[in-house]
Scaffold this active site. Structure first.
Site, PDB file in Angstrom:
ATOM      1  N   ASN A 159       0.845  -1.181   0.000  1.00  0.00           N
ATOM      2  CA  ASN A 159       0.000   0.000   0.000  1.00  0.00           C
ATOM      3  C   ASN A 159       0.893   1.248   0.000  1.00  0.00           C
ATOM      4  OD1 ASN A 159      -1.482   2.243   1.074  1.00  0.00           O
ATOM      5  ND2 ASN A 159      -3.098   0.816   1.624  1.00  0.00           N
ATOM      6  N   HIS A 162       0.865   6.136   1.956  1.00  0.00           N
ATOM      7  CA  HIS A 162       1.656   7.049   2.788  1.00  0.00           C
ATOM      8  C   HIS A 162       2.575   7.948   1.967  1.00  0.00           C
ATOM      9  CE1 HIS A 162      -0.071   5.476   6.253  1.00  0.00           C
ATOM     10  NE2 HIS A 162       0.967   4.961   6.888  1.00  0.00           N
ATOM     11  N   HIS A 195      -5.697   3.422  -1.705  1.00  0.00           N
ATOM     12  CA  HIS A 195      -7.052   3.685  -1.208  1.00  0.00           C
ATOM     13  C   HIS A 195      -7.465   5.063  -1.706  1.00  0.00           C
ATOM     14  CE1 HIS A 195      -9.869   3.782   2.580  1.00  0.00           C
ATOM     15  NE2 HIS A 195     -10.506   4.077   1.464  1.00  0.00           N
ATOM     16  N   ARG A 197      -9.719   7.636  -1.248  1.00  0.00           N
ATOM     17  CA  ARG A 197     -10.737   8.041  -0.267  1.00  0.00           C
ATOM     18  C   ARG A 197     -11.634   9.118  -0.836  1.00  0.00           C
ATOM     19  NH1 ARG A 197     -10.728   7.341   5.180  1.00  0.00           N
ATOM     20  NH2 ARG A 197      -9.283   5.777   5.928  1.00  0.00           N
ATOM     21  N   ARG A 201      -7.660  12.498   0.773  1.00  0.00           N
ATOM     22  CA  ARG A 201      -6.632  13.033   1.671  1.00  0.00           C
ATOM     23  C   ARG A 201      -5.220  12.619   1.247  1.00  0.00           C
ATOM     24  NH1 ARG A 201      -7.735   9.557   7.114  1.00  0.00           N
ATOM     25  NH2 ARG A 201      -9.825  10.363   6.785  1.00  0.00           N
ATOM     26  N   HIS A 202      -5.110  11.479   0.561  1.00  0.00           N
ATOM     27  CA  HIS A 202      -3.755  11.118   0.096  1.00  0.00           C
ATOM     28  C   HIS A 202      -3.753  10.780  -1.400  1.00  0.00           C
ATOM     29  CE1 HIS A 202      -5.436   7.280   1.306  1.00  0.00           C
ATOM     30  NE2 HIS A 202      -5.106   7.388   2.577  1.00  0.00           N
ATOM     31  N   GLU A 222      -8.460   0.084  -3.162  1.00  0.00           N
ATOM     32  CA  GLU A 222      -9.267   0.056  -1.936  1.00  0.00           C
ATOM     33  C   GLU A 222     -10.244   1.207  -2.005  1.00  0.00           C
ATOM     34  OE1 GLU A 222      -7.741   0.515   2.145  1.00  0.00           O
ATOM     35  OE2 GLU A 222      -6.342  -1.020   1.483  1.00  0.00           O
ATOM     36  N   THR A 252      -7.060   5.877   9.904  1.00  0.00           N
ATOM     37  CA  THR A 252      -6.891   4.821   8.914  1.00  0.00           C
ATOM     38  C   THR A 252      -8.144   3.957   9.015  1.00  0.00           C
ATOM     39  OG1 THR A 252      -5.534   2.927   8.241  1.00  0.00           O
ATOM     40  CG2 THR A 252      -5.590   3.402  10.592  1.00  0.00           C
ATOM     41  N   THR A 253      -8.307   2.979   8.087  1.00  0.00           N
ATOM     42  CA  THR A 253      -9.500   2.136   8.142  1.00  0.00           C
ATOM     43  C   THR A 253      -9.575   1.476   9.519  1.00  0.00           C
ATOM     44  OG1 THR A 253      -8.952   1.655   5.855  1.00  0.00           O
ATOM     45  CG2 THR A 253     -10.767   0.416   6.817  1.00  0.00           C
ATOM     46  N   GLU A 303     -10.555  -9.934   2.724  1.00  0.00           N
ATOM     47  CA  GLU A 303      -9.282  -9.558   3.355  1.00  0.00           C
ATOM     48  C   GLU A 303      -9.555  -9.520   4.852  1.00  0.00           C
ATOM     49  OE1 GLU A 303      -7.185  -6.028   1.942  1.00  0.00           O
ATOM     50  OE2 GLU A 303      -6.242  -5.830   3.916  1.00  0.00           O
ATOM     51  N   HIS A 343      -3.472  -5.096   7.603  1.00  0.00           N
ATOM     52  CA  HIS A 343      -3.656  -3.971   8.520  1.00  0.00           C
ATOM     53  C   HIS A 343      -2.788  -4.160   9.753  1.00  0.00           C
ATOM     54  CE1 HIS A 343      -5.252  -0.308  10.074  1.00  0.00           C
ATOM     55  NE2 HIS A 343      -5.976  -0.172   8.972  1.00  0.00           N
TER      56      HIS A 343
HETATM   57  N1  PXP Z   1      -5.696  -3.410   4.234  1.00  0.00           N
HETATM   58  C1  PXP Z   1      -6.632  -2.446   4.317  1.00  0.00           C
HETATM   59  C2  PXP Z   1      -8.021  -2.796   3.946  1.00  0.00           C
HETATM   60  C3  PXP Z   1      -6.296  -1.143   4.739  1.00  0.00           C
HETATM   61  O1  PXP Z   1      -7.254  -0.210   4.819  1.00  0.00           O
HETATM   62  C4  PXP Z   1      -4.954  -0.854   5.051  1.00  0.00           C
HETATM   63  C5  PXP Z   1      -4.578   0.534   5.460  1.00  0.00           C
HETATM   64  O2  PXP Z   1      -4.743   1.409   4.418  1.00  0.00           O
HETATM   65  C6  PXP Z   1      -4.020  -1.895   4.940  1.00  0.00           C
HETATM   66  C7  PXP Z   1      -4.410  -3.153   4.558  1.00  0.00           C
HETATM   67  C8  PXP Z   1      -2.574  -1.666   5.242  1.00  0.00           C
HETATM   68  O3  PXP Z   1      -2.425  -1.405   6.596  1.00  0.00           O
HETATM   69  P1  PXP Z   1      -1.046  -0.894   7.141  1.00  0.00           P
HETATM   70  O4  PXP Z   1      -0.780   0.430   6.494  1.00  0.00           O
HETATM   71  O5  PXP Z   1      -1.246  -0.815   8.605  1.00  0.00           O
HETATM   72  O6  PXP Z   1      -0.022  -1.930   6.729  1.00  0.00           O
END
Ligand code: PXP
Length: 391
Positions: A159, A162, A195, A197, A201-202, A222, A252-253, A303, A343
């Site tokens: 992901n 960031h 993601h 959103r 925001r990002h 996402e 975050t989610t 997931e 996550h």
């Molecule tokens: N899976 C989902 C559905 C998420 O929303 C996120 C965070 O954006 C992640 C995985 C990745 O999580 P992390 O950034 O904590 O590794």
């Protein structure tokens, strides 16, 4: 040849005979009879009805019949031959549709049932035998599925949100998540996740469009199930989407989707995505109710949310959360869902989750980007990949 498959139906079966043979051979190994021979006969309903009447005095077709070698009248037992399992593909197809599973899965269950009959189990003798046969069936199916997943590679999807967060903090064009995605792929990542959103925001629309053109592995978008983002997904066509709950004020989610509470809506979104050829994953907590609902609404993947495991304050709590994830992943896998997880996973807690035989892909962002600040993105990705079970 330990497994002989014969087909006697007018229309060709919608099932891979190669896979069926492999499963039958694995099952025989699990039952300790790998040295024996087994004959599987796939027939249609009229032929099954005839056999059912002839041998069981019952009208109409049934799903499976098993004849142990010793049962054959006037036939000299062949030492190594266990017997015949006869399956009606017509009935199996109807049952698969009713249960919401593939024909292959239904035939596997019938094959296990028939094989256990050949090995002496008989659910008609008593309630106790019925229970013991049902338990053994469940156990064999579970072992079979775990064995099939074992040896398969657990993939890493990264992901890159960031990177966009840092860019947006300055409101300029750097660092670019599109470039980051390329570095992740070159370092060996098997997928990229972003993601988009609602509040942007990002990740921005431009990022998703460019990533669609540049990602060579797999782009997983996402998103919340809102009309605006659904339209973008249908237009851009990522390789898959992951539906997540989205709250404006969350960092975050936070939790998994409540699939059970919005089946109709999710079914409709999944149907639209299916028409566009986009598989859907549902981000859910490790909870039986949500897994069954995900299966019911027709998701391809779930997931499993690993956040509570990752955030657990004590070893005891962590073990408890881990066992919830392990059980949920198994349940989902057995229902025919493909299973991802993510996550909060980091360099300390990922190995344990990756070792579960049932999980196909891990989605990781924060830990890799945090480490990348100190060692570089390429190195951070390679270090995470090194924690996954060897190929
Ligand atoms: N899976 C989902 C559905 C998420 O929303 C996120 C965070 O954006 C992640 C995985 C990745 O999580 P992390 O950034 O904590 O590794």
């Amino acid at each position: 040849m330990p497994v002989l498959i014969t087909i006697q139906t007018a229309s060709p079966p919608n099932i891979s005979l190669h896979q069926l043979r492999q499963r039958a051979e694995r099952l025989m190994r699990l039952c300790g009879c790998a040295e024996n021979e087994l004959s599987i006969l796939l027939i249609d309903d009229p032929a099954m009805a005839q056999l059912n009447e002839q041998y069981r005095n019952k009208k109409g077709p049934t799903n499976v019949l098993a004849f142990a070698m010793q049962e054959g009248e006037g036939v000299q037992p062949v030492a190594d031959l266990l017997g015949d399992v006869i399956i009606s593909l017509d009935t199996a197809t109807r049952e698969a549709m009713a249960d919401g599973v593939t024909l292959h899965q239904r035939v596997t269950i019938l094959l296990i049932h028939g094989l256990l009959h050949l090995l002496g189990f008989d659910h008609e003798r008593s309630r106790a035998e019925e229970r013991s046969m049902a338990d053994r069936e469940k156990q064999l199916l579970h072992q079979l599925l775990i064995e099939e997943r074992r040896g398969k590679v657990v993939t890493l999807a990264i992901n890159v949100d960031h990177v966009a967060t840092l860019r947006q903090a300055r409101g300029i064009s750097e660092p670019d998540p599109v470039l980051a995605a390329g570095i992740c792929e070159l370092a060996g990542a098997q997928g990229i996740v972003v993601h988009l959103r609602e509040d942007r925001r990002h990740i921005q629309d431009r990022d998703v469009r460019l990533l669609r053109q540049t990602v060579k592995t797999k782009l997983n978008l996402e998103m919340g199930a809102t009309e605006e983002i659904i339209d973008i997904a249908l237009e851009i066509k990522p390789d898959m989407i992951t539906l997540v709950p989205e709250k404006r004020r969350e960092l975050t989610t936070e939790g998994g989707l409540n699939v059970a509470g919005q089946k109709k809506k999710l079914q409709e979104v999944i149907g639209r995505m299916r028409k566009a050829g986009i598989p859907v994953s549902l981000f859910i907590d490790p909870d039986t109710k949500q897994i069954s609902a995900a299966h019911e609404v027709g998701a391809t993947f779930v997931e499993i949310h690993t956040g509570r495991y990752c955030d657990a304050a004590t070893d005891k709590l962590r073990d408890r959360e881990f066992s919830l994830i392990a059980t949920a992943a198994e349940e989902a896998y057995e229902q025919g869902l493909r299973v991802n997880a993510g996550h909060g996973l980091n360099y300390l807690n990922t190995r344990r989750v990756a070792a579960l035989g049932t999980i196909e892909e891990l989605s990781i962002g924060h830990a890799i980007m945090a480490r990348a600040i100190f060692v570089g993105l390429d190195q951070a990705v390679r270090e995470m990949l090194a924690l996954l079970p060897a190929r």
